[in-house]
Scaffold this active site. Structure first.
Site, PDB file in Angstrom:
ATOM      1  N   THR A 174     -30.848  66.622   4.027  1.00 46.15           N
ATOM      2  CA  THR A 174     -29.424  66.397   3.714  1.00 46.15           C
ATOM      3  C   THR A 174     -29.166  66.714   2.249  1.00 46.15           C
ATOM      4  O   THR A 174     -29.844  66.197   1.367  1.00 46.15           O
ATOM      5  CB  THR A 174     -29.007  64.931   3.995  1.00 46.15           C
ATOM      6  OG1 THR A 174     -29.831  64.049   3.223  1.00 46.15           O
ATOM      7  CG2 THR A 174     -29.103  64.607   5.471  1.00 46.15           C
TER       8      THR A 174
ATOM      9  N   ASN B 251     -27.266  66.096  -0.859  1.00 42.70           N
ATOM     10  CA  ASN B 251     -26.476  64.964  -1.355  1.00 42.70           C
ATOM     11  C   ASN B 251     -25.467  65.411  -2.410  1.00 42.70           C
ATOM     12  O   ASN B 251     -25.769  66.260  -3.239  1.00 42.70           O
ATOM     13  CB  ASN B 251     -27.415  63.902  -1.948  1.00 42.70           C
ATOM     14  CG  ASN B 251     -28.266  63.224  -0.892  1.00 42.70           C
ATOM     15  OD1 ASN B 251     -29.055  63.870  -0.197  1.00 42.70           O
ATOM     16  ND2 ASN B 251     -28.099  61.933  -0.749  1.00 42.70           N
TER      17      ASN B 251
ATOM     18  N   GLU C 295     -24.038  62.588   2.211  1.00 44.10           N
ATOM     19  CA  GLU C 295     -25.076  63.593   2.460  1.00 44.10           C
ATOM     20  C   GLU C 295     -24.708  64.504   3.625  1.00 44.10           C
ATOM     21  O   GLU C 295     -24.182  64.060   4.629  1.00 44.10           O
ATOM     22  CB  GLU C 295     -26.452  62.932   2.659  1.00 44.10           C
ATOM     23  CG  GLU C 295     -26.458  61.663   3.474  1.00 44.10           C
ATOM     24  CD  GLU C 295     -27.852  61.068   3.649  1.00 44.10           C
ATOM     25  OE1 GLU C 295     -28.857  61.789   3.610  1.00 44.10           O
ATOM     26  OE2 GLU C 295     -27.918  59.843   3.861  1.00 44.10           O
TER      27      GLU C 295
HETATM   28  P1  ADP Z   1     -33.182  64.603  -1.031  1.00 43.63           P
HETATM   29  O1  ADP Z   1     -33.663  63.213  -0.830  1.00 43.63           O
HETATM   30  O2  ADP Z   1     -33.437  65.127  -2.411  1.00 43.63           O
HETATM   31  O3  ADP Z   1     -31.745  64.816  -0.636  1.00 43.63           O
HETATM   32  P2  ADP Z   1     -33.922  65.935   1.467  1.00 43.63           P
HETATM   33  O4  ADP Z   1     -35.252  65.765   2.148  1.00 43.63           O
HETATM   34  O5  ADP Z   1     -32.716  65.274   2.088  1.00 43.63           O
HETATM   35  O6  ADP Z   1     -34.108  65.495  -0.047  1.00 43.63           O
HETATM   36  O7  ADP Z   1     -33.686  67.501   1.339  1.00 43.63           O
HETATM   37  C1  ADP Z   1     -32.441  67.937   0.852  1.00 43.63           C
HETATM   38  C2  ADP Z   1     -32.492  69.323   0.243  1.00 43.63           C
HETATM   39  O8  ADP Z   1     -33.040  70.261   1.176  1.00 43.63           O
HETATM   40  C3  ADP Z   1     -31.086  69.812  -0.078  1.00 43.63           C
HETATM   41  O9  ADP Z   1     -30.643  69.381  -1.356  1.00 43.63           O
HETATM   42  C4  ADP Z   1     -31.253  71.324   0.012  1.00 43.63           C
HETATM   43  O10 ADP Z   1     -31.616  71.834  -1.260  1.00 43.63           O
HETATM   44  C5  ADP Z   1     -32.412  71.525   1.005  1.00 43.63           C
HETATM   45  N1  ADP Z   1     -32.020  71.967   2.352  1.00 43.63           N
HETATM   46  C6  ADP Z   1     -32.696  72.916   3.070  1.00 43.63           C
HETATM   47  N2  ADP Z   1     -32.143  73.126   4.266  1.00 43.63           N
HETATM   48  C7  ADP Z   1     -31.052  72.281   4.344  1.00 43.63           C
HETATM   49  C8  ADP Z   1     -30.060  72.049   5.357  1.00 43.63           C
HETATM   50  N3  ADP Z   1     -30.067  72.724   6.524  1.00 43.63           N
HETATM   51  N4  ADP Z   1     -29.104  71.120   5.095  1.00 43.63           N
HETATM   52  C9  ADP Z   1     -29.097  70.452   3.924  1.00 43.63           C
HETATM   53  N5  ADP Z   1     -30.009  70.628   2.934  1.00 43.63           N
HETATM   54  C10 ADP Z   1     -30.984  71.537   3.125  1.00 43.63           C
HETATM   55  N1  RBF Z   2     -28.276  56.429   8.511  1.00 46.68           N
HETATM   56  C1  RBF Z   2     -28.088  55.226   9.104  1.00 46.68           C
HETATM   57  O1  RBF Z   2     -28.600  54.230   8.627  1.00 46.68           O
HETATM   58  N2  RBF Z   2     -27.324  55.084  10.230  1.00 46.68           N
HETATM   59  C2  RBF Z   2     -26.729  56.150  10.834  1.00 46.68           C
HETATM   60  O2  RBF Z   2     -26.042  55.971  11.830  1.00 46.68           O
HETATM   61  C3  RBF Z   2     -26.914  57.446  10.232  1.00 46.68           C
HETATM   62  N3  RBF Z   2     -26.368  58.550  10.795  1.00 46.68           N
HETATM   63  C4  RBF Z   2     -26.556  59.777  10.210  1.00 46.68           C
HETATM   64  C5  RBF Z   2     -25.984  60.895  10.796  1.00 46.68           C
HETATM   65  C6  RBF Z   2     -26.148  62.153  10.222  1.00 46.68           C
HETATM   66  C7  RBF Z   2     -25.511  63.347  10.868  1.00 46.68           C
HETATM   67  C8  RBF Z   2     -26.927  62.293   9.040  1.00 46.68           C
HETATM   68  C9  RBF Z   2     -27.129  63.634   8.419  1.00 46.68           C
HETATM   69  C10 RBF Z   2     -27.494  61.173   8.452  1.00 46.68           C
HETATM   70  C11 RBF Z   2     -27.317  59.907   9.024  1.00 46.68           C
HETATM   71  N4  RBF Z   2     -27.869  58.771   8.457  1.00 46.68           N
HETATM   72  C12 RBF Z   2     -27.692  57.543   9.048  1.00 46.68           C
HETATM   73  C13 RBF Z   2     -28.564  58.858   7.176  1.00 46.68           C
HETATM   74  C14 RBF Z   2     -30.070  58.959   7.354  1.00 46.68           C
HETATM   75  O3  RBF Z   2     -30.596  57.657   7.439  1.00 46.68           O
HETATM   76  C15 RBF Z   2     -30.650  59.669   6.141  1.00 46.68           C
HETATM   77  O4  RBF Z   2     -30.215  61.013   6.108  1.00 46.68           O
HETATM   78  C16 RBF Z   2     -32.142  59.558   6.125  1.00 46.68           C
HETATM   79  O5  RBF Z   2     -32.601  60.039   4.922  1.00 46.68           O
HETATM   80  C17 RBF Z   2     -32.836  60.250   7.294  1.00 46.68           C
HETATM   81  O6  RBF Z   2     -34.201  60.007   7.213  1.00 46.68           O
HETATM   82 MG    MG Z   3     -30.806  64.190   1.168  1.00 44.05          MG
END
Ligand code: ADP
Ligand code: RBF
Ligand code: MG
Length: 236
Positions: free
Chosen positions: A47, A49, A156
């Site tokens: 995700t 952020n 996110e």
């Molecule tokens: P963080 O805790 O830093 O957000 P994540 O494990 O959520 O780490 O990874 C997020 C990062 O992965 C984004 O900031 C982006 O640079 C990269 N990324 C790669 N593919 C995707 C995708 N399909 N959607 C969102 N972020 C992506």
């Molecule tokens: N976190 C929650 O605690 N409850 C949720 O219902 C929830 N829904 C999510 C739905 C989407 C589409 C996404 C992208 C994230 C959601 N998350 C939710 C956040 C999730 O816990 C977070 O992205 C974690 O880092 C995944 O491991």
């Molecule tokens: Mg993230």
């Protein structure tokens, strides 16, 4: 046939075929920052952020929950998913492996007005200028992630696209077109992941309808409908 587990028999399509209804769509923008570092990427749901701070007040006025819509990313030409990306064709270790060949020409054009700028900064400027907005469908979570009991509000975005490299620091714009569901707590990580995967299916199917698809998407595959939704803000 649709084979993904469907938690709680959720509907696959959200909203009427005609398109988003008021107060949607919402617009949001910011530069991608580091998140909680929980390894969402390893779970297959990275995700991107966005900052939630005093300067970014939009986030305070929207309900917590899971949303869908469109994301545009101003990917630099050095990013493998950029339309301008040119694959490096060398086996030798070089300093400029991800800089496209036309880079030198662009650099020349800019030397006059950018005297005194360091070569590294100049390279960055050129790269960002050559960046182009690219549009993708997305799902988004806004709130406190009850499963993780966060104390700060986060925003996110999971972009529905496979990326060849991270894009931290890149400008992202969002057109939020609809609400999918409230955020929930879960008894285990598997249940959370199953719900997120189904959110992705909901977004994919809901946003594929012409009333929900942005016109600016450009390439549509044979047999696919052309979008009718105004997404001009995403690319301007
Ligand atoms: P963080 O805790 O830093 O957000 P994540 O494990 O959520 O780490 O990874 C997020 C990062 O992965 C984004 O900031 C982006 O640079 C990269 N990324 C790669 N593919 C995707 C995708 N399909 N959607 C969102 N972020 C992506
Ligand atoms: N976190 C929650 O605690 N409850 C949720 O219902 C929830 N829904 C999510 C739905 C989407 C589409 C996404 C992208 C994230 C959601 N998350 C939710 C956040 C999730 O816990 C977070 O992205 C974690 O880092 C995944 O491991
Ligand atoms: Mg993230």
């Amino acid at each position: 046939m649709f084979s993904l587990p469907n938690p709680n028999n959720r509907p696959l399509l959200i909203g009427p075929p005609s398109g988003p209804e008021p107060p949607y769509p919402f617009r949001m923008e910011g530069k991608v920052i580091s998140g909680f570092g929980r390894g969402s990427k390893e779970l297959g749901i990275p995700t991107a952020n966005l900052p939630v701070d005093d300067e970014n007040t939009w986030i305070k006025h929207i309900d917590s929950g899971i949303y869908m819509g469109w994301a545009s990313l101003k990917l630099p030409a050095s990013h493998p998913n950029s339309a301008l990306y040119e694959k490096p064709h060398t086996t030798e270790p070089v300093m400029e492996t991800i800089i496209p060949s036309s880079h030198e020409q662009l650099k020349q054009q800019h030397t006059e007005e950018e005297k005194g700028v360091s070569p590294a900064q100049e390279e960055k400027n050129v790269d960002q200028e050559r960046g182009q907005w690219q549009i993708y469908p997305m799902v988004m979570s806004i709130g406190y992630n009850p499963f993780y009991k966060n104390t700060v509000r986060s925003a996110e975005v999971h972009v529905l696209e496979k990326f060849g490299a991270d894009f931290y620091g890149v400008e992202m714009r969002l057109l939020v077109t609809g609400f999918i569901r409230n955020e929930k707590d879960y008894s285990g990580l598997e249940a959370l992941i199953a719900d997120i995967e189904f959110d992705c299916e909901v977004a994919k199917h809901s946003l594929a309808r012409k009333g929900w698809k942005v016109k600016e998407l450009g390439v549509v595959r044979e047999g696919e409908e052309v979008g009718e939704l105004d997404g001009s803000w995403l690319v301007r």
